[in-house]
Design an enzyme around this catalytic site. Structure first.
Site, PDB file in Angstrom:
ATOM      1  N   ASN A   5      -6.891  -3.783  -4.489  1.00 28.72           N
ATOM      2  CA  ASN A   5      -8.349  -3.410  -5.300  1.00 28.72           C
ATOM      3  C   ASN A   5      -7.501  -1.941  -6.203  1.00 28.72           C
ATOM      4  O   ASN A   5      -8.253  -1.158  -6.818  1.00 28.72           O
ATOM      5  CB  ASN A   5      -8.547  -2.845  -3.831  1.00 28.72           C
TER       6      ASN A   5
ATOM      7  N   HIS B 112     -11.789  -2.660   6.736  1.00 23.58           N
ATOM      8  CA  HIS B 112     -11.670  -3.785   6.059  1.00 23.58           C
ATOM      9  C   HIS B 112     -11.680  -5.103   6.819  1.00 23.58           C
ATOM     10  O   HIS B 112     -11.495  -6.477   6.298  1.00 23.58           O
ATOM     11  CB  HIS B 112     -10.439  -3.965   5.147  1.00 23.58           C
TER      12      HIS B 112
ATOM     13  N   ASP C 233       0.548  -1.086   0.207  1.00 22.93           N
ATOM     14  CA  ASP C 233      -0.200   0.051  -0.342  1.00 22.93           C
ATOM     15  C   ASP C 233       0.765   1.478   0.074  1.00 22.93           C
ATOM     16  O   ASP C 233       0.525   1.936   0.485  1.00 22.93           O
ATOM     17  CB  ASP C 233      -1.420   0.220   1.028  1.00 22.93           C
TER      18      ASP C 233
ATOM     19  N   ASP D  67      -1.374  -2.075  -3.768  1.00 22.07           N
ATOM     20  CA  ASP D  67      -1.535  -1.290  -4.441  1.00 22.07           C
ATOM     21  C   ASP D  67      -0.696  -0.185  -4.038  1.00 22.07           C
ATOM     22  O   ASP D  67       0.150   0.519  -3.267  1.00 22.07           O
ATOM     23  CB  ASP D  67      -2.291  -1.027  -2.972  1.00 22.07           C
TER      24      ASP D  67
ATOM     25  N   HIS E 201      -3.205  -4.346   2.459  1.00 24.13           N
ATOM     26  CA  HIS E 201      -5.245  -3.739   2.288  1.00 24.13           C
ATOM     27  C   HIS E 201      -5.239  -2.529   4.090  1.00 24.13           C
ATOM     28  O   HIS E 201      -5.686  -1.417   3.106  1.00 24.13           O
ATOM     29  CB  HIS E 201      -5.983  -4.509   2.337  1.00 24.13           C
ATOM     30  N   VAL E 202      -5.222  -3.466   4.809  1.00 21.08           N
ATOM     31  CA  VAL E 202      -5.060  -2.554   5.884  1.00 21.08           C
ATOM     32  C   VAL E 202      -4.559  -1.351   7.070  1.00 21.08           C
ATOM     33  O   VAL E 202      -3.081  -2.403   6.438  1.00 21.08           O
ATOM     34  CB  VAL E 202      -5.479  -3.328   6.875  1.00 21.08           C
TER      35      VAL E 202
HETATM   36 FE   FE2 Z   1      -6.159  -1.374  -0.286  1.00 17.17          FE
END
Ligand code: FE2
Ligand code: NAG
Ligand code: NAG
Ligand code: NAG
Length: 468
Positions: free
Chosen positions: A227, A322, A163, A190, A349-350
């Site tokens: 995502n 999430h 991320d 990400d 993600h987190v």
């Molecule tokens: Fe993500």
């Protein structure tokens, strides 16, 4: 040394050894050095190399199953130019030439430059190669080091970043990683966050490519899609998912018999690394499910003792951000991870850091029965490193009570390093940005899930061929 220094020293030593018996810890420490805003485009971090049609956004990734190839990628802005790579083992003296390919794409009103990908294969292990791309005054030179031959006891250091984005915190994470001596980056999804801009402005894909070049041109980054790579925008007429990502960041998926660049595997030094796609079908009978089932059978722990899985959405996460998004994939793949004794599952993600104990939750029964993760010696450790520093900021809200499965969690920016020492031991650190030392950050010694069992250790002693 003063008394306090001694006490701190003793405390740190204790922390090292009692780690496993301590209950989970939620660190109250939070650090966000800069606001979560992207670096301006005219900043030095994104500097465009001078000259006409000069290669930019240079990055490499492993090009085959076993580490004897790299794929070199770059972008030229003005015209196609050449997709050739000159390379050799001596600087400025290139004995070999490889021919690549060029692609380009549009995304709504954005038109990409010419994106080059060139497979350089048949390399020797453990060798420094120099390479040159572009022509005439616009040519640029870089180098990379091939990994050692696949061997159960060869040491190797991986970095883990997730991320990342392109804020000043992102830059700090990147620079901090580059000081730690990592040899290859495991990137858990990400990348640029270009989709946060109006019309998913591809200009921010280009700036991100220039941002990470100082590491990614010199060592492989193993890519996982997140995502922010999906970029499904039917309102703009953009309905093919992962379009910019797939054009820009290629993977060696064919060499692991995968049918998609979004899931694949590579073997490197003493590790077998499996990359999964959280945003592609994975339930029973889908292509990814079939592929993973076969790939797990190909894992040979006698050759690659360390079995590591990368994905974007974590299967265990006690952050409000999430929360439970990974449940569907956990239900499908967790029993395989336990059966094959996966060592570590890294996710992002987190936007925080969290490490689990070895737990599984396979007894979950939608009708009744046990619904709690339980300690499980065969289960992987789940680690979230979604704290690269993107513009969305930190996920600071953990569940009030730290669940039993969670060993350590903290909402700060950082990255991890995984030092594989030999077939039985690996040293793992989570490094918070801007701390030169590992003080107060998370670190554990991993015992290999395959070789740590008693019978195998005995066998290892008997047949040991290596010194000491
Ligand atoms: Fe993500
Ligand atoms: C690729 O670039 C060429 C040359 O500029 C252009 O004609 C073509 O339309 C571009 N293709 C896409 C898909 O953008
Ligand atoms: C789930 O629980 C129900 C009710 O106790 C039981 O009948 C069933 O066998 C369980 N299923 C599994 C797969 O354990
Ligand atoms: C493996 O590495 C660990 C940590 O460096 C070391 O303590 C151990 O002795 C090594 N094992 C073998 C068999 O060399």
């Amino acid at each position: 040394m003063g008394l306090w220094t001694w006490l701190l020293f003793i405390y740190l030593i204790l922390i090292c050894f009692v780690d496993d018996v301590l209950s989970g810890r939620t660190s109250s420490f939070r650090r966000s050095e800069w606001p979560s805003t992207d670096i301006p485009l005219d900043s030095e971090a994104f500097v465009v190399p001078g000259g006409y049609n000069t290669p930019q956004q240079v990055h490499i990734t492993q090009g085959d199953y076993d580490g004897k190839a790299v794929i070199i990628s770059w972008v030229t802005e003005s015209e196609t130019g050449t997709s050739e790579v000159l390379y050799g083992t001596e600087e400025h003296k290139y004995e070999h030439i490889a021919q690549g390919t060029t692609t380009n794409y549009t995304f709504y009103n954005y038109k990409s430059g010419f994106i080059h990908h060139c497979l350089v294969d048949g390399l020797k292990y453990n060798t420094k190669y120099h390479y040159k791309i572009g022509t005439g005054a616009s040519a640029r030179e870089f180098w990379f080091q091939t990994p050692p031959e696949i061997d159960p006891d060869v040491p190797y250091v991986f970095g883990v970043i997730g991320d990342l984005g392109q804020t000043f915190n992102s830059l700090s994470t990147l620079e901090h990683y580059m000081e730690t001596g990592g040899q290859t980056v495991l990137f858990v999804g990400d990348l640029s966050y270009a989709d946060r801009y109006e019309y998913n402005d591809g200009v921010r894909w280009d700036s991100w490519g220039r941002l990470v070049e100082k590491s990614a041109a010199y060592q492989p980054w193993i890519w996982t899609a997140g995502n922010h790579e999906i970029e499904y925008r039917p309102d703009l007429g953009e309905i093919s998912t992962f379009k910019p990502y797939l054009h820009r960041y290629v993977t060696p998926y064919v060499s692991s018999k995968s049918s998609s660049p979004l899931w694949y595997a590579v073997r490197r030094a003493s590790a077998h690394i499996i990359v999964l796609s959280s945003y592609s079908p994975f339930v029973k009978y889908t292509p990814q499910w079939f592929w993973l089932r076969e790939e797990l059978k190909r894992v040979n722990r006698e050759k690659t003792p360390w079995l590591i899985v990368l994905m974007h959405v974590p299967l265990y996460n006690s952050n409000e951000a999430h929360y439970m998004e990974g449940e569907a994939m956990r239900d499908v793949f967790e029993s395989w991870f336990v059966h094959y004794k996966v060592d570590i599952v890294f996710a992002g993600h987190v936007h925080a850091y969290e490490r689990s104990y070895r737990v599984s939750n396979m007894n979950y029964n939608i009708t009744s029965g046990s619904r709690h993760p339980v300690p499980d010696k065969s289960a992987p450790v789940y680690i979230i490193v979604g704290d690269g520093g993107n513009q969305e900021g930190l996920a600071v809200r953990f569940s009030d009570l730290q669940p039993d499965y969670s060993a350590f969690r903290e909402a700060s920016y950082g990255h991890s390093t995984l030092e594989l020492k030999n077939r039985t031991h690996a040293f793992y650190h989570w490094n918070r940005n801007n701390d030169g030392k590992h003080v107060l950050t998370d670190h554990i010694v991993f015992r290999n899930q395959y070789w740590a069992s008693n019978t195998r250790r005995r066998r290892l002693k008997k047949h040991r061929k290596f010194p000491n």
